[in-house]
Design an enzyme around this catalytic site. Structure first.
Site, PDB file in Angstrom:
ATOM      1  N   VAL A   1      48.166  40.287  43.080  1.00 57.25           N
ATOM      2  CA  VAL A   1      47.852  39.334  42.012  1.00 57.25           C
ATOM      3  C   VAL A   1      49.159  38.758  41.485  1.00 57.25           C
ATOM      4  O   VAL A   1      49.284  37.563  41.239  1.00 57.25           O
ATOM      5  CB  VAL A   1      47.122  40.026  40.839  1.00 57.25           C
ATOM      6  CG1 VAL A   1      46.720  38.995  39.798  1.00 57.25           C
ATOM      7  CG2 VAL A   1      45.919  40.776  41.326  1.00 57.25           C
TER       8      VAL A   1
ATOM      9  N   GLN B   1      43.490  33.412  21.465  1.00 57.09           N
ATOM     10  CA  GLN B   1      42.402  32.773  20.718  1.00 57.09           C
ATOM     11  C   GLN B   1      41.121  33.586  20.868  1.00 57.09           C
ATOM     12  O   GLN B   1      40.980  34.337  21.832  1.00 57.09           O
ATOM     13  CB  GLN B   1      42.185  31.355  21.237  1.00 57.09           C
ATOM     14  CG  GLN B   1      41.663  31.330  22.648  1.00 57.09           C
ATOM     15  CD  GLN B   1      42.153  30.115  23.418  1.00 57.09           C
ATOM     16  OE1 GLN B   1      43.053  29.387  22.995  1.00 57.09           O
ATOM     17  NE2 GLN B   1      41.565  29.880  24.577  1.00 57.09           N
TER      18      GLN B   1
ATOM     19  N   SER C   1      45.107  39.785  30.777  1.00 54.32           N
ATOM     20  CA  SER C   1      44.126  38.721  30.906  1.00 54.32           C
ATOM     21  C   SER C   1      44.630  37.841  32.044  1.00 54.32           C
ATOM     22  O   SER C   1      45.811  37.844  32.365  1.00 54.32           O
ATOM     23  CB  SER C   1      44.014  37.929  29.624  1.00 54.32           C
ATOM     24  OG  SER C   1      45.279  37.501  29.215  1.00 54.32           O
TER      25      SER C   1
ATOM     26  N   HIS D   1      51.151  53.336  39.233  1.00 53.51           N
ATOM     27  CA  HIS D   1      50.631  51.991  39.463  1.00 53.51           C
ATOM     28  C   HIS D   1      49.533  51.967  40.540  1.00 53.51           C
ATOM     29  O   HIS D   1      49.687  51.315  41.578  1.00 53.51           O
ATOM     30  CB  HIS D   1      51.772  51.033  39.848  1.00 53.51           C
ATOM     31  CG  HIS D   1      51.442  49.601  39.504  1.00 53.51           C
ATOM     32  ND1 HIS D   1      52.394  48.658  39.201  1.00 53.51           N
ATOM     33  CD2 HIS D   1      50.252  48.947  39.407  1.00 53.51           C
ATOM     34  CE1 HIS D   1      51.817  47.507  38.941  1.00 53.51           C
ATOM     35  NE2 HIS D   1      50.517  47.660  39.055  1.00 53.51           N
TER      36      HIS D   1
END
Ligand SMILES: *[C@@H]1O[C@H](CO)[C@@H](O)[C@H](O)[C@H]1NC(C)=O
Length: 334
Positions: free
Chosen positions: A88, A191, A222, A299
């Site tokens: 990722v 937010q 996120s 990890h």
């Protein structure tokens, strides 16, 4: 060989920097328009071999461990059209330089959400119920008579869980924790996300309030790296003495491990579970490893056979699509 006449006149060279899981390997092996060369080892490829291996390649399939910098791109040469990383993260790729050369990049987001969420829950329970310590006591003879307060930890029932970053992984964690009887979910981030939060009746709060009110704090990633600097070193000072911190992401790269050590050693917070450290691997002499109330994993968030297979498959399909000039299943926007 026998079917040689069906092959395109010129095969595209693909270099794979590691032995990858079977599904991805099979897809590459079946690509008639490619000639695949692989560093056939579980260990990272030495830099010299890497520079040799990429020379003339049209496609490169690499892992987090390979620095794809200007020098490597030069070593690859003008043929290189696609870089597909089985990760990722893309910190190891010199994206500006890659973009300049018109090279496309594939990566593997999304597919590790479930495995990572499972690991986060495991780490939370392991840390809060002090499993490594308890297992050690069985082995070292510390397990004697039954004692009311021995090996007590903290439970999730009626607790408040704070999630920093209610992204895909944060939501997957909340979804798994909810059935444990969590009373309140708090979350912080750039937010509010009312739609996502509704499933858990999660309340959007400032990170400082989250720190002060949560019994368990989970730091997650996120998908879009949001605001940096949400946690500073005052973060631990705000936390309850009985609170447990679980950190599975580099997101908010500001809390330093010396501060964490102090907070754990002085009893400012109860315990911490980490699946990420700085650096990785963490030196075995690191002070955090001397603490009973700190559980550190190497990890392994995405380390299930299924997930790693899917990552390899996606990386292989990204690579082939890129080489053939087709849309990649997961292309990084440069
Ligand atoms: C989580 O761990 C990473 C890696 O060590 C670190 O950079 C980050 O600041 C940590 N976050 C918190 C809130 O402890």
């Amino acid at each position: 060989a026998a079917a040689g006449w069906m092959r395109p006149a010129r095969l595209m060279k693909v270099f794979v920097t590691r032995r990858i899981p079977p599904e991805g390997r099979a897809v590459l092996a079946g690509a008639a328009d490619c000639e695949v060369e692989q560093w056939d080892s579980d260990e990272p490829i030495p830099r010299k071999e890497l520079e040799r291996g990429v020379a003339g390649a049209h496609g490169l399939l690499c892992l987090l461990t390979e620095q794809v910098d200007r020098k490597l791109l030069d070593a690859a040469g003008a043929n290189l059209k696609v870089i597909s990383t089985m990760s990722v993260g893309v910190d190891h790729l010199a994206l500006d330089e890659i973009k300049k050369r018109g090279i496309r990049v594939g990566y593997t987001p999304d597919v590790l959400t479930d495995a990572t969420a499972e690991l986060a829950v495991s780490l939370l329970l392991t840390t809060s119920r002090r499993l490594p310590e308890a297992i050690e006591e069985v082995k070292n003879g510390g397990w004697t008579a039954w004692k009311p307060l021995w090996m007590c930890g903290y439970g999730l029932t009626k607790s408040t869980v704070g999630i920093i970053g209610l992204g895909r992984i944060g939501q997957a964690i909340a979804r798994r924790l909810k059935p444990f009887g969590v009373q309140r979910f708090l979350y912080s981030g750039r937010q509010p996300k009312p739609q996502e939060a509704a499933e858990f009746q999660a309340e959007f709060v400032p990170t400082s309030q989250l720190a002060a009110e949560a019994d368990f704090i989970v730091v997650t990633c996120s998908l879009t790296p949001e605001t940096k600097g949400l946690c500073n070193k005052d973060f631990f000072r705000l936390m309850k003495k009985t609170a447990v911190l679980v950190n599975i992401s580099r997101w908010g790269d500001v809390v330093n491990q010396d501060d964490l050590y102090q907070a754990l050693a002085s009893g400012q917070i109860a315990a911490a579970g980490l699946d990420v450290t700085t650096p990785e691997p963490l030196p075995t002499s690191h002070p955090l490893l001397t603490l009973k109330n700190c559980v550190i994993l190497p990890h392994i968030g995405s380390a299930t056979h299924g997930t790693r297979n899917i990552m390899s498959l996606l990386a292989a399909n990204n690579l082939l699509a890129g080489l053939r000039g087709e849309p990649m299943p997961s292309e990084l926007k440069l």
